[in-house]
Design a protein around this motif. Sequence first.
Motif, PDB file in Angstrom:
ATOM      1  N   LYS A  52       0.791  -1.220   0.000  1.00  0.00           N
ATOM      2  CA  LYS A  52       0.000   0.000   0.000  1.00  0.00           C
ATOM      3  C   LYS A  52       0.826   1.273   0.000  1.00  0.00           C
ATOM      4  O   LYS A  52       0.431   2.274  -0.580  1.00  0.00           O
ATOM      5  CB  LYS A  52      -0.931   0.009   1.216  1.00  0.00           C
ATOM      6  CG  LYS A  52      -1.961  -1.103   1.209  1.00  0.00           C
ATOM      7  CD  LYS A  52      -2.802  -1.057   2.464  1.00  0.00           C
ATOM      8  CE  LYS A  52      -3.816  -2.193   2.484  1.00  0.00           C
ATOM      9  NZ  LYS A  52      -4.600  -2.206   3.730  1.00  0.00           N
ATOM     10  N   LEU A  53       1.962   1.261   0.688  1.00  0.00           N
ATOM     11  CA  LEU A  53       2.689   2.511   0.878  1.00  0.00           C
ATOM     12  C   LEU A  53       3.821   2.713  -0.110  1.00  0.00           C
ATOM     13  O   LEU A  53       4.345   3.818  -0.225  1.00  0.00           O
ATOM     14  CB  LEU A  53       3.219   2.586   2.307  1.00  0.00           C
ATOM     15  CG  LEU A  53       2.128   2.563   3.380  1.00  0.00           C
ATOM     16  CD1 LEU A  53       2.733   2.505   4.760  1.00  0.00           C
ATOM     17  CD2 LEU A  53       1.235   3.777   3.247  1.00  0.00           C
ATOM     18  N   CYS A 109       3.535   1.393  -3.433  1.00  0.00           N
ATOM     19  CA  CYS A 109       2.890   1.411  -4.742  1.00  0.00           C
ATOM     20  C   CYS A 109       2.194   2.758  -4.961  1.00  0.00           C
ATOM     21  O   CYS A 109       1.316   3.149  -4.181  1.00  0.00           O
ATOM     22  CB  CYS A 109       1.893   0.265  -4.854  1.00  0.00           C
ATOM     23  SG  CYS A 109       0.928   0.278  -6.367  1.00  0.00           S
ATOM     24  N   ILE A 110       2.567   3.467  -6.023  1.00  0.00           N
ATOM     25  CA  ILE A 110       1.985   4.769  -6.316  1.00  0.00           C
ATOM     26  C   ILE A 110       0.483   4.646  -6.547  1.00  0.00           C
ATOM     27  O   ILE A 110      -0.307   5.489  -6.104  1.00  0.00           O
ATOM     28  CB  ILE A 110       2.661   5.415  -7.544  1.00  0.00           C
ATOM     29  CG1 ILE A 110       4.159   5.637  -7.263  1.00  0.00           C
ATOM     30  CG2 ILE A 110       1.988   6.735  -7.905  1.00  0.00           C
ATOM     31  CD1 ILE A 110       4.436   6.560  -6.111  1.00  0.00           C
ATOM     32  N   ARG A 111       0.068   3.584  -7.224  1.00  0.00           N
ATOM     33  CA  ARG A 111      -1.358   3.400  -7.500  1.00  0.00           C
ATOM     34  C   ARG A 111      -2.149   3.269  -6.202  1.00  0.00           C
ATOM     35  O   ARG A 111      -3.258   3.810  -6.085  1.00  0.00           O
ATOM     36  CB  ARG A 111      -1.568   2.170  -8.379  1.00  0.00           C
ATOM     37  CG  ARG A 111      -3.033   1.914  -8.706  1.00  0.00           C
ATOM     38  CD  ARG A 111      -3.204   0.767  -9.677  1.00  0.00           C
ATOM     39  NE  ARG A 111      -2.647   1.108 -10.988  1.00  0.00           N
ATOM     40  CZ  ARG A 111      -2.678   0.276 -12.035  1.00  0.00           C
ATOM     41  NH1 ARG A 111      -3.223  -0.927 -11.914  1.00  0.00           N
ATOM     42  NH2 ARG A 111      -2.173   0.649 -13.193  1.00  0.00           N
ATOM     43  N   SER A 112      -1.600   2.570  -5.221  1.00  0.00           N
ATOM     44  CA  SER A 112      -2.297   2.416  -3.940  1.00  0.00           C
ATOM     45  C   SER A 112      -2.418   3.760  -3.218  1.00  0.00           C
ATOM     46  O   SER A 112      -3.448   4.051  -2.606  1.00  0.00           O
ATOM     47  CB  SER A 112      -1.556   1.409  -3.057  1.00  0.00           C
ATOM     48  OG  SER A 112      -1.583   0.115  -3.628  1.00  0.00           O
ATOM     49  N   ARG A 113      -1.384   4.564  -3.279  1.00  0.00           N
ATOM     50  CA  ARG A 113      -1.449   5.894  -2.654  1.00  0.00           C
ATOM     51  C   ARG A 113      -2.521   6.749  -3.343  1.00  0.00           C
ATOM     52  O   ARG A 113      -3.260   7.485  -2.683  1.00  0.00           O
ATOM     53  CB  ARG A 113      -0.098   6.603  -2.753  1.00  0.00           C
ATOM     54  CG  ARG A 113       1.049   5.884  -2.046  1.00  0.00           C
ATOM     55  CD  ARG A 113       2.301   6.738  -2.126  1.00  0.00           C
ATOM     56  NE  ARG A 113       3.511   5.945  -1.969  1.00  0.00           N
ATOM     57  CZ  ARG A 113       4.743   6.426  -2.085  1.00  0.00           C
ATOM     58  NH1 ARG A 113       4.916   7.713  -2.354  1.00  0.00           N
ATOM     59  NH2 ARG A 113       5.795   5.653  -1.941  1.00  0.00           N
ATOM     60  N   LYS A 114      -2.596   6.645  -4.665  1.00  0.00           N
ATOM     61  CA  LYS A 114      -3.594   7.424  -5.402  1.00  0.00           C
ATOM     62  C   LYS A 114      -5.007   6.958  -5.064  1.00  0.00           C
ATOM     63  O   LYS A 114      -5.948   7.761  -5.053  1.00  0.00           O
ATOM     64  CB  LYS A 114      -3.323   7.326  -6.906  1.00  0.00           C
ATOM     65  CG  LYS A 114      -1.987   7.965  -7.316  1.00  0.00           C
ATOM     66  CD  LYS A 114      -1.764   7.968  -8.810  1.00  0.00           C
ATOM     67  CE  LYS A 114      -2.473   9.128  -9.474  1.00  0.00           C
ATOM     68  NZ  LYS A 114      -2.050   9.315 -10.878  1.00  0.00           N
ATOM     69  N   SER A 167      -0.729  15.149   1.565  1.00  0.00           N
ATOM     70  CA  SER A 167       0.722  15.155   1.342  1.00  0.00           C
ATOM     71  C   SER A 167       1.380  13.957   2.017  1.00  0.00           C
ATOM     72  O   SER A 167       2.264  13.313   1.444  1.00  0.00           O
ATOM     73  CB  SER A 167       1.330  16.454   1.871  1.00  0.00           C
ATOM     74  OG  SER A 167       0.823  17.585   1.192  1.00  0.00           O
ATOM     75  N   ALA A 168       0.944  13.654   3.233  1.00  0.00           N
ATOM     76  CA  ALA A 168       1.526  12.530   3.971  1.00  0.00           C
ATOM     77  C   ALA A 168       1.246  11.202   3.271  1.00  0.00           C
ATOM     78  O   ALA A 168       2.132  10.340   3.148  1.00  0.00           O
ATOM     79  CB  ALA A 168       0.979  12.503   5.399  1.00  0.00           C
ATOM     80  N   ILE A 169       0.014  11.012   2.809  1.00  0.00           N
ATOM     81  CA  ILE A 169      -0.342   9.782   2.104  1.00  0.00           C
ATOM     82  C   ILE A 169       0.441   9.681   0.797  1.00  0.00           C
ATOM     83  O   ILE A 169       0.980   8.621   0.457  1.00  0.00           O
ATOM     84  CB  ILE A 169      -1.862   9.756   1.821  1.00  0.00           C
ATOM     85  CG1 ILE A 169      -2.646   9.598   3.123  1.00  0.00           C
ATOM     86  CG2 ILE A 169      -2.206   8.626   0.855  1.00  0.00           C
ATOM     87  CD1 ILE A 169      -4.141   9.771   2.955  1.00  0.00           C
ATOM     88  N   ALA A 170       0.510  10.778   0.055  1.00  0.00           N
ATOM     89  CA  ALA A 170       1.218  10.774  -1.223  1.00  0.00           C
ATOM     90  C   ALA A 170       2.678  10.382  -1.059  1.00  0.00           C
ATOM     91  O   ALA A 170       3.254   9.707  -1.906  1.00  0.00           O
ATOM     92  CB  ALA A 170       1.109  12.150  -1.878  1.00  0.00           C
TER      93      ALA A 170
END
Length: 450
Positions: free
Chosen positions: A20-21, A23-28, A110-113
């Motif tokens: 989850k953290l 993978c860019i797709r999961s963050r999106k 921002s933190a999630i991204a």
Amino acid sequence: MHADLVHSFTQHSSFANHGKLTCIRSRKRQLLALARMIQENEESILQNEIGRPQFETQVYEIAATLKEVHQTFKGLEKWARGGKKRGKGVVLIVPHSSYPLYTSFVPLASAIAAGNCAVLHIPSGHGWMAELVGRYMDPDVVRAVETPLETLLPLTWAHIHFTGTRHLGKMIACAAARHLTPTTLHLAGKSPVFLDSTSMSTRSLVRAARKILWAKSVNAGQTIGVPDWVFVLGGEEERVVQAFQSAHAKLFPNGSPPPAAFTRLVDTEAFDHVASFLSRTKGQIAIGGETVREKRYVAPTVVRGVPLSDVLLQNDEGMMAPIIPIVPVERWEDAVESLEREEVRTMYVFSRDRAFRKRVLQTTKSTNVVINQTFIHFSVGQAGFDEFSHCRGVLGSHTHSGGRGSGLGFHRILPTPLRYPYPPYSDAKLGLAKIATFGSLGGPRFPAHV
């Protein structure tokens, strides 16, 4: 909760579990959930954000927050390109109750991204926000809590993001220092205005006054960094007051807005604080001045003839209220000298004279400078992503032979046996190392005079 998220971050950012953290797709996906949470609950947000005109909630909370989330969503792949940035861990976000949505969900995006887990400390009286977060966000990534802040600060955080008063900011900084925790502190502070009315026509002066009065009226002046007081030359004070009266008539054609149509102060303590300042000022109220304690209401107010030593100017947090003190000075140097020991957050300069603007910038210090404008929110964008990212410098070569990218550049000039200046040392190696470092044996050359 804290331990669960630490475990979640370790699990979802590990090399073995590309999840989850990382993978860019999961963050999106998480950013999309955050955006949907706001969009699908706009009516509920408007109903819960009582004590403020719905227009202000829609524009300065909902729309402004969605804009930042959208910008983060669109820019994430570009910002994360290269793989040199990764999340820090479990971060703590502490918002301010004057803008609960914006100061909560913009740093959260921002933190999630950046690939972090986050704990969001919900402001008092905003439990509905915790309920929304629980419904829409992945609990392995985000948790919203209403527990007292004092119980969260002793824990070990990868980063703390705080928006609010200097007093509370100092407490957070002290707590973070115990664990060497990096912090982002958006603190209230003094934001004076230099209003050079001598360089303006009457029309331009009214426009400047309207910008200042508008900024101090939005959210009842409870915005970090909006103008606090206005420096003017003494001989121009009457003209400036008339300009503010004209601006007030344009913004509020029926006189001071009634309490039901104007934002309340955040709590009774804040109201008492502001009312006390108004009762003790040595200036004279030129516009407004109405207050209603039961409704935490302070009308847009302009106070003229305020001396540099006045109580309205002594609050370290800035005047978080719709009050504009006008401070006449004999010389601009008097205004500059009064700020020498102050920590100025934002400096505003209104002038048509380029030389005057330059002189103010050169003789004052501040975190931000705004010229001939006022603002409500600065755009966050990639700066927020970088703030929550652990950035790694990567230095090395493709092989063990001292190829391109290794060391201090010795590979470019030293013979193969000397590419790394290993012991035993010698004068020859020292000379070659100087050539590799400086380009010559003599070292860098500096001019004798400047």
